[in-house]
Design a protein around this motif. Structure first.
Motif, mmCIF file in Angstrom:
data_model
loop_
_atom_site.group_PDB
_atom_site.id
_atom_site.type_symbol
_atom_site.label_atom_id
_atom_site.label_comp_id
_atom_site.label_asym_id
_atom_site.label_seq_id
_atom_site.Cartn_x
_atom_site.Cartn_y
_atom_site.Cartn_z
ATOM 1 N N GLY A 165 0.859 -1.261 -0.052
ATOM 2 C CA GLY A 165 0.179 -0.023 0.061
ATOM 3 C C GLY A 165 0.849 1.309 -0.062
ATOM 4 N N VAL A 166 1.746 1.244 0.655
ATOM 5 C CA VAL A 166 2.796 2.310 0.933
ATOM 6 C C VAL A 166 3.475 2.394 -0.593
ATOM 7 C CG1 VAL A 166 4.596 3.418 1.830
ATOM 8 C CG2 VAL A 166 3.008 2.416 3.280
ATOM 9 N N ALA A 167 4.000 1.585 -1.189
ATOM 10 C CA ALA A 167 4.668 1.608 -2.371
ATOM 11 C C ALA A 167 3.787 2.072 -3.549
ATOM 12 C CB ALA A 167 5.183 0.214 -2.419
ATOM 13 N N ARG A 202 6.802 13.541 4.211
ATOM 14 C CA ARG A 202 5.839 12.598 4.079
ATOM 15 C C ARG A 202 5.637 11.716 2.870
ATOM 16 N NH1 ARG A 202 0.706 15.938 6.679
ATOM 17 N NH2 ARG A 202 1.903 16.617 8.822
ATOM 18 N N THR A 203 6.433 12.065 1.915
ATOM 19 C CA THR A 203 6.480 11.135 0.804
ATOM 20 C C THR A 203 7.596 10.184 0.756
ATOM 21 O OG1 THR A 203 7.718 12.747 -0.692
ATOM 22 C CG2 THR A 203 5.532 13.028 -0.753
ATOM 23 N N VAL A 204 7.600 9.105 0.018
ATOM 24 C CA VAL A 204 8.205 8.252 -0.063
ATOM 25 C C VAL A 204 8.578 7.655 -1.376
ATOM 26 C CG1 VAL A 204 8.246 7.321 2.290
ATOM 27 C CG2 VAL A 204 6.947 6.159 0.362
ATOM 28 N N SER A 205 9.640 7.013 -1.766
ATOM 29 C CA SER A 205 9.867 6.448 -3.356
ATOM 30 C C SER A 205 10.517 5.164 -2.782
ATOM 31 C CB SER A 205 10.504 7.229 -3.942
ATOM 32 O OG SER A 205 11.807 7.802 -3.562
ATOM 33 N N VAL A 240 2.765 7.859 2.916
ATOM 34 C CA VAL A 240 2.464 7.027 4.285
ATOM 35 C C VAL A 240 1.088 7.600 4.599
ATOM 36 C CG1 VAL A 240 2.811 6.656 6.625
ATOM 37 C CG2 VAL A 240 4.737 6.736 4.880
ATOM 38 N N THR A 241 0.916 8.944 4.677
ATOM 39 C CA THR A 241 -0.484 9.220 5.069
ATOM 40 C C THR A 241 -1.491 8.710 4.387
ATOM 41 O OG1 THR A 241 0.546 11.379 6.169
ATOM 42 C CG2 THR A 241 -1.651 11.388 5.812
ATOM 43 N N GLN A 244 -4.749 6.203 5.263
ATOM 44 C CA GLN A 244 -6.116 6.392 4.914
ATOM 45 C C GLN A 244 -6.746 5.329 4.209
ATOM 46 O OE1 GLN A 244 -5.859 10.450 3.384
ATOM 47 N NE2 GLN A 244 -5.615 11.410 5.270
ATOM 48 N N GLU A 245 -6.215 4.964 3.191
ATOM 49 C CA GLU A 245 -6.670 3.921 2.188
ATOM 50 C C GLU A 245 -6.860 2.536 2.897
ATOM 51 O OE1 GLU A 245 -4.762 3.744 -1.490
ATOM 52 O OE2 GLU A 245 -5.166 5.700 -2.032
ATOM 53 N N MET A 246 -5.891 2.204 3.756
ATOM 54 C CA MET A 246 -6.036 0.888 4.214
ATOM 55 C C MET A 246 -6.785 1.154 5.832
ATOM 56 S SD MET A 246 -2.376 -0.799 3.352
ATOM 57 C CE MET A 246 -1.538 0.437 3.654
#
Length: 276
Positions: free
Chosen positions: A33-35, A75-78, A40-41, A45-47
Motif C-alpha cells: 500500500g505504501v509503495a 511525508r512522501t516516499v519512493s 504514508v499518510t 487512509q486507504e487501508m
C-alpha cells in the motif's frame, strides 16, 4: 547509526524459513500500500490504519530485512532499487493469496461450491452416476471432486476432512459419523458357467463351503460382508485371490479360479452364472 541498528536486528541467511514468513507476512500488505501511493499518510487512509502503525511497520520491515526499501522525503516516499525488487515478489505473493481465498470461498458456496464425494468401486458404474445426475438437475452449478476407494480408506479421509461424504457398504457403526441407509444391493453367488451349481436358481451359501473364493482385499466393505456371511453359514472361505475391483473378480470366476459373492453387474457377463 541507523545502519548499525539494522545490521544487529535483521534476519540472518540461516534464519528458519517459517520464522521469516511469520515476521514478514503481516507487513506485506502494508508495504504494498505504501509503495503504491508513495505516501504514508495517504496509504494509512486507504487501508484504514493509524499512520503511526503503518510507519512503525515499515521501519520494522526494513530492520528485519536489513535493507532500505524506501527513500524518504518528508511525508512522501519512493522505492529504492531493493524496494522495487521486493515489491514485485510481494505483489505476486499477495495476488496468490487473494486467488486462494477466492477459490476456497467458491468451493464453500452452497450454490456453486465443490463437494468431495467418495464411493466404492462397485457403485461407480450405475449408482453414483444416477445420484449425481439427479442432484445436478436441481443444482447444476455445484461441482464434484470424486474419489473411488475402499470403505476403510474413505472413512479415514472423511474423518480427516478430505471428503465431505462417502457412499460405502456396510453402513459404518461409528458414533463420530452421521450415517444413513440409502438402499440395498442384493448379493449373488457368482460361479463359472460350467459349475456344478450353475443350473440352480437359488442356493444356500453353506453349499459353497468347500469352494475356493475370489474376494476383494481386506479393508473393502464387500470383503467384510463376504467374511461375515460365510461365518454365519458355518465356514471360513478359502481364498484363491484378493483383488480391488468387482468386475476383475467376475472375470476370474469365469476363468474357473473360484466363486465370489458380488452385487449384480451393470451388464451381464458371459461365462458365469449369478445365483440368488
Amino acid at each position: 547509526m541507523v545502519h548499525q541498528q539494522r545490521s544487529e536486528a535483521h534476519l540472518s541467511p540461516s534464519s528458519d524459513t517459517e520464522d521469516i514468513v511469520a515476521m514478514l507476512a503481516p507487513r506485506l500488505a502494508y508495504f504494498a500500500g505504501v509503495a503504491r501511493t508513495e505516501h504514508v499518510t495517504r496509504a494509512a487512509q486507504e487501508m484504514q490504519v493509524p499512520q503511526s502503525t503503518l510507519s512503525r511497520a515499515m521501519v520494522r520491515l526494513e530492520q528485519d530485512l536489513g535493507v532500505d526499501l524506501f527513500a524518504r522525503r518528508g511525508r512522501t516516499v519512493s522505492l529504492t532499487p531493493a524496494g522495487r525488487t521486493f515489491l514485485g515478489s510481494v505483489e505476486r505473493a499477495l495476488a496468490e493469496i487473494e486467488r486462494a481465498a477466492d477459490e476456497v470461498r467458491a468451493d464453500a458456496d452452497p450454490a456453486t461450491g465443490k463437494v468431495a464425494f467418495g464411493f466404492l468401486h462397485t457403485m461407480g458404474s450405475e449408482t453414483v452416476p444416477g445420484l449425481i445426475r439427479a442432484f445436478r438437475a436441481d443444482h447444476p452449478r455445484v461441482r464434484f471432486s470424486l474419489v473411488q476407494n475402499y470403505g476403510e480408506a474413505m472413512i479415514e479421509r472423511l474423518r480427516s476432512g478430505e471428503l465431505d461424504l462417502c457412499l460405502t457398504s456396510p453402513v459404518p457403526d461409528a458414533p463420530d459419523l452421521v450415517a444413513r441407509r440409502l438402499d440395498e444391493q442384493k448379493l449373488r453367488l457368482v460361479v463359472p458357467a460350467d459349475h456344478r451349481l450353475a443350473s440352480r436358481k437359488r442356493v444356500r451359501l453353506a453349499e459353497a463351503a468347500e469352494e475356493t473364493f475370489v474376494t476383494l482385499e481386506p479393508g473393502y466393505g464387500m470383503r467384510r460382508i463376504t467374511d461375515d456371511l460365510c461365518r454365519q453359514a458355518g465356514f471360513k472361505p478359502r481364498i484363491a485371490f484378493e483383488g480391488e475391483e468387482a468386475e476383475t473378480l467376475r472375470g476370474l470366476v469365469a476363468a474357473g479360479l473360484g466363486v465370489a459373492l458380488l452385487p449384480p453387474p451393470a451388464v451381464p457377463r458371459p461365462g458365469v452364472a449369478e445365483l440368488t
